[in-house]
Design a protein around this motif. Structure first.
Motif, PDB file in Angstrom:
ATOM      1  N   SER A  73       0.811  -1.216   0.000  1.00 24.84           N
ATOM      2  CA  SER A  73       0.000   0.000   0.000  1.00 24.84           C
ATOM      3  C   SER A  73       0.846   1.268   0.000  1.00 24.84           C
ATOM      4  O   SER A  73       0.413   2.304  -0.483  1.00 24.84           O
ATOM      5  CB  SER A  73      -0.959   0.009   1.190  1.00 24.84           C
ATOM      6  OG  SER A  73      -0.241  -0.023   2.394  1.00 24.84           O
ATOM      7  N   LYS A  74       2.065   1.199   0.507  1.00 24.82           N
ATOM      8  CA  LYS A  74       2.932   2.389   0.532  1.00 24.82           C
ATOM      9  C   LYS A  74       3.599   2.651  -0.811  1.00 24.82           C
ATOM     10  O   LYS A  74       3.899   3.787  -1.132  1.00 24.82           O
ATOM     11  CB  LYS A  74       4.007   2.251   1.614  1.00 24.82           C
ATOM     12  CG  LYS A  74       3.457   2.395   3.010  1.00 24.82           C
ATOM     13  CD  LYS A  74       4.557   2.302   4.031  1.00 24.82           C
ATOM     14  CE  LYS A  74       3.977   2.398   5.432  1.00 24.82           C
ATOM     15  NZ  LYS A  74       5.005   2.199   6.451  1.00 24.82           N
ATOM     16  N   ARG A  75       3.834   1.603  -1.578  1.00 28.39           N
ATOM     17  CA  ARG A  75       4.558   1.797  -2.837  1.00 28.39           C
ATOM     18  C   ARG A  75       3.670   1.710  -4.076  1.00 28.39           C
ATOM     19  O   ARG A  75       4.151   1.796  -5.197  1.00 28.39           O
ATOM     20  CB  ARG A  75       5.730   0.839  -2.941  1.00 28.39           C
ATOM     21  CG  ARG A  75       5.400  -0.596  -3.070  1.00 28.39           C
ATOM     22  CD  ARG A  75       6.689  -1.422  -3.245  1.00 28.39           C
ATOM     23  NE  ARG A  75       6.406  -2.656  -3.877  1.00 28.39           N
ATOM     24  CZ  ARG A  75       5.951  -3.739  -3.254  1.00 28.39           C
ATOM     25  NH1 ARG A  75       5.744  -3.714  -1.970  1.00 28.39           N
ATOM     26  NH2 ARG A  75       5.711  -4.840  -3.921  1.00 28.39           N
ATOM     27  N   THR A  76       2.375   1.551  -3.862  1.00 23.45           N
ATOM     28  CA  THR A  76       1.445   1.450  -4.977  1.00 23.45           C
ATOM     29  C   THR A  76       0.559   2.686  -5.001  1.00 23.45           C
ATOM     30  O   THR A  76      -0.037   3.028  -3.983  1.00 23.45           O
ATOM     31  CB  THR A  76       0.574   0.184  -4.826  1.00 23.45           C
ATOM     32  OG1 THR A  76       1.423  -0.947  -4.701  1.00 23.45           O
ATOM     33  CG2 THR A  76      -0.332   0.003  -6.015  1.00 23.45           C
ATOM     34  N   PRO A  77       0.458   3.344  -6.143  1.00 24.06           N
ATOM     35  CA  PRO A  77      -0.432   4.517  -6.235  1.00 24.06           C
ATOM     36  C   PRO A  77      -1.866   4.142  -5.876  1.00 24.06           C
ATOM     37  O   PRO A  77      -2.332   3.039  -6.161  1.00 24.06           O
ATOM     38  CB  PRO A  77      -0.334   4.936  -7.704  1.00 24.06           C
ATOM     39  CG  PRO A  77       0.923   4.312  -8.200  1.00 24.06           C
ATOM     40  CD  PRO A  77       1.145   3.065  -7.396  1.00 24.06           C
ATOM     41  N   ILE A  78      -2.570   5.062  -5.262  1.00 23.48           N
ATOM     42  CA  ILE A  78      -3.933   4.830  -4.790  1.00 23.48           C
ATOM     43  C   ILE A  78      -4.859   4.378  -5.924  1.00 23.48           C
ATOM     44  O   ILE A  78      -5.722   3.529  -5.731  1.00 23.48           O
ATOM     45  CB  ILE A  78      -4.496   6.075  -4.056  1.00 23.48           C
ATOM     46  CG1 ILE A  78      -5.793   5.730  -3.313  1.00 23.48           C
ATOM     47  CG2 ILE A  78      -4.741   7.221  -5.015  1.00 23.48           C
ATOM     48  CD1 ILE A  78      -5.567   4.972  -2.054  1.00 23.48           C
ATOM     49  N   GLU A  79      -4.634   4.905  -7.144  1.00 25.30           N
ATOM     50  CA  GLU A  79      -5.480   4.499  -8.273  1.00 25.30           C
ATOM     51  C   GLU A  79      -5.304   3.020  -8.578  1.00 25.30           C
ATOM     52  O   GLU A  79      -6.266   2.328  -8.914  1.00 25.30           O
ATOM     53  CB  GLU A  79      -5.139   5.297  -9.538  1.00 25.30           C
ATOM     54  CG  GLU A  79      -5.159   6.796  -9.398  1.00 25.30           C
ATOM     55  CD  GLU A  79      -3.842   7.362  -8.867  1.00 25.30           C
ATOM     56  OE1 GLU A  79      -2.753   6.836  -9.163  1.00 25.30           O
ATOM     57  OE2 GLU A  79      -3.923   8.330  -8.116  1.00 25.30           O
ATOM     58  N   LYS A  80      -4.061   2.532  -8.484  1.00 27.30           N
ATOM     59  CA  LYS A  80      -3.815   1.118  -8.778  1.00 27.30           C
ATOM     60  C   LYS A  80      -4.379   0.225  -7.676  1.00 27.30           C
ATOM     61  O   LYS A  80      -4.872  -0.864  -7.953  1.00 27.30           O
ATOM     62  CB  LYS A  80      -2.330   0.866  -9.001  1.00 27.30           C
ATOM     63  CG  LYS A  80      -1.863   1.481 -10.300  1.00 27.30           C
ATOM     64  CD  LYS A  80      -0.523   0.993 -10.719  1.00 27.30           C
ATOM     65  CE  LYS A  80      -0.161   1.690 -12.023  1.00 27.30           C
ATOM     66  NZ  LYS A  80       0.799   0.982 -12.783  1.00 27.30           N
ATOM     67  N   LEU A  81      -4.312   0.690  -6.430  1.00 26.46           N
ATOM     68  CA  LEU A  81      -4.922  -0.075  -5.345  1.00 26.46           C
ATOM     69  C   LEU A  81      -6.433  -0.172  -5.543  1.00 26.46           C
ATOM     70  O   LEU A  81      -7.042  -1.215  -5.314  1.00 26.46           O
ATOM     71  CB  LEU A  81      -4.614   0.563  -3.990  1.00 26.46           C
ATOM     72  CG  LEU A  81      -3.191   0.392  -3.482  1.00 26.46           C
ATOM     73  CD1 LEU A  81      -2.977   1.211  -2.219  1.00 26.46           C
ATOM     74  CD2 LEU A  81      -2.850  -1.068  -3.240  1.00 26.46           C
ATOM     75  N   TYR A  82      -7.034   0.928  -5.984  1.00 25.84           N
ATOM     76  CA  TYR A  82      -8.471   0.933  -6.275  1.00 25.84           C
ATOM     77  C   TYR A  82      -8.774  -0.046  -7.415  1.00 25.84           C
ATOM     78  O   TYR A  82      -9.722  -0.833  -7.330  1.00 25.84           O
ATOM     79  CB  TYR A  82      -8.937   2.341  -6.635  1.00 25.84           C
ATOM     80  CG  TYR A  82     -10.391   2.399  -7.005  1.00 25.84           C
ATOM     81  CD1 TYR A  82     -11.377   2.349  -6.026  1.00 25.84           C
ATOM     82  CD2 TYR A  82     -10.786   2.483  -8.336  1.00 25.84           C
ATOM     83  CE1 TYR A  82     -12.724   2.384  -6.366  1.00 25.84           C
ATOM     84  CE2 TYR A  82     -12.128   2.519  -8.680  1.00 25.84           C
ATOM     85  CZ  TYR A  82     -13.084   2.470  -7.692  1.00 25.84           C
ATOM     86  OH  TYR A  82     -14.407   2.494  -8.035  1.00 25.84           O
ATOM     87  N   ASP A  83      -7.967  -0.005  -8.488  1.00 21.04           N
ATOM     88  CA  ASP A  83      -8.161  -0.922  -9.620  1.00 21.04           C
ATOM     89  C   ASP A  83      -8.007  -2.379  -9.177  1.00 21.04           C
ATOM     90  O   ASP A  83      -8.742  -3.256  -9.632  1.00 21.04           O
ATOM     91  CB  ASP A  83      -7.170  -0.618 -10.741  1.00 21.04           C
ATOM     92  CG  ASP A  83      -7.482   0.666 -11.474  1.00 21.04           C
ATOM     93  OD1 ASP A  83      -8.598   1.212 -11.299  1.00 21.04           O
ATOM     94  OD2 ASP A  83      -6.599   1.141 -12.228  1.00 21.04           O
ATOM     95  N   LEU A  84      -7.049  -2.617  -8.304  1.00 17.90           N
ATOM     96  CA  LEU A  84      -6.819  -3.968  -7.789  1.00 17.90           C
ATOM     97  C   LEU A  84      -8.034  -4.444  -6.993  1.00 17.90           C
ATOM     98  O   LEU A  84      -8.507  -5.570  -7.176  1.00 17.90           O
ATOM     99  CB  LEU A  84      -5.565  -3.980  -6.923  1.00 17.90           C
ATOM    100  CG  LEU A  84      -5.064  -5.305  -6.410  1.00 17.90           C
ATOM    101  CD1 LEU A  84      -4.792  -6.271  -7.553  1.00 17.90           C
ATOM    102  CD2 LEU A  84      -3.802  -5.099  -5.594  1.00 17.90           C
ATOM    103  N   LYS A  85      -8.560  -3.582  -6.150  1.00 18.49           N
ATOM    104  CA  LYS A  85      -9.746  -3.933  -5.367  1.00 18.49           C
ATOM    105  C   LYS A  85     -10.940  -4.193  -6.292  1.00 18.49           C
ATOM    106  O   LYS A  85     -11.700  -5.145  -6.089  1.00 18.49           O
ATOM    107  CB  LYS A  85     -10.072  -2.830  -4.372  1.00 18.49           C
ATOM    108  CG  LYS A  85     -11.214  -3.189  -3.469  1.00 18.49           C
ATOM    109  CD  LYS A  85     -11.453  -2.145  -2.413  1.00 18.49           C
ATOM    110  CE  LYS A  85     -12.609  -2.595  -1.542  1.00 18.49           C
ATOM    111  NZ  LYS A  85     -12.902  -1.684  -0.482  1.00 18.49           N
TER     112      LYS A  85
END
Length: 173
Positions: A73-85
């Protein structure tokens, strides 16, 4: 055999690295980390009805990287975390065959670069988890990791064809 960063690790070396922890080479450490992740999947996710979340992926990522690059979560942009979810929610909400689900998850993580630095390995582990979750545990019967070596010509061909097919679909929408 396993493949780590384009270099094959033979069955004999895998056995040696797992039996004797005094080996500290990059391949030995990577082999033991991968084994830890596979063991977690087999013990915690075999026929498990719980949904797979980004937090679970963070656990897998931490196992294979031992947090040397910081948490996912610290090294992944928030947009990519959202896409992953979104990807995990979508794939688990349908009733597609587990093999199809695993393939879609694997390709989407790589093509959208959703997991920086350890994406290929975590994508393999997530695909394995998707299969195990539905009771598909090959227990060493099929060495599908060999087929997912990003340096092989067959892999590149299949991956590029999938990428081209996705572009064609997007252009017709």
């Amino acid at each position: 055999a396993l493949t780590h960063q384009g270099h094959a690790v033979t069955q004999q070396n895998i056995e040696k690295y797992l039996a004797d922890t005094s080996f500290t080479s990059t391949k030995a450490m990577a082999t033991r980390k991968y084994k830890s992740a596979i063991d977690l999947i087999r013990t915690e996710w075999y026929v498990n009805p719980a949904p797979i979340s980004p937090h679970v992926l963070s656990t897998l990522d931490a196992l294979v990287s031992q947090n040397k690059r910081g948490s996912l979560s610290k090294r992944t942009p928030i947009e990519k975390l959202y896409d992953l979810k979104q990807l995990l929610t979508y794939i688990q909400s349908g009733d597609e065959h587990p093999v199809i689900q695993a393939g879609i998850v694997y390709v989407e993580i790589l093509q959208k670069d959703l997991i920086p630095h350890s994406g290929h390995l975590v994508a393999i582990l997530l695909a394995t988890m998707m299969l195990s979750k539905q009771g598909w545990d090959f227990r060493e019967l099929i060495n599908y990791e060999r087929l997912l070596d990003p340096h092989s010509p067959e892999y590149r061909y299949a991956y590029d064809a999938t990428k081209a097919n996705n572009k064609d679909r997007k252009s017709t929408r």
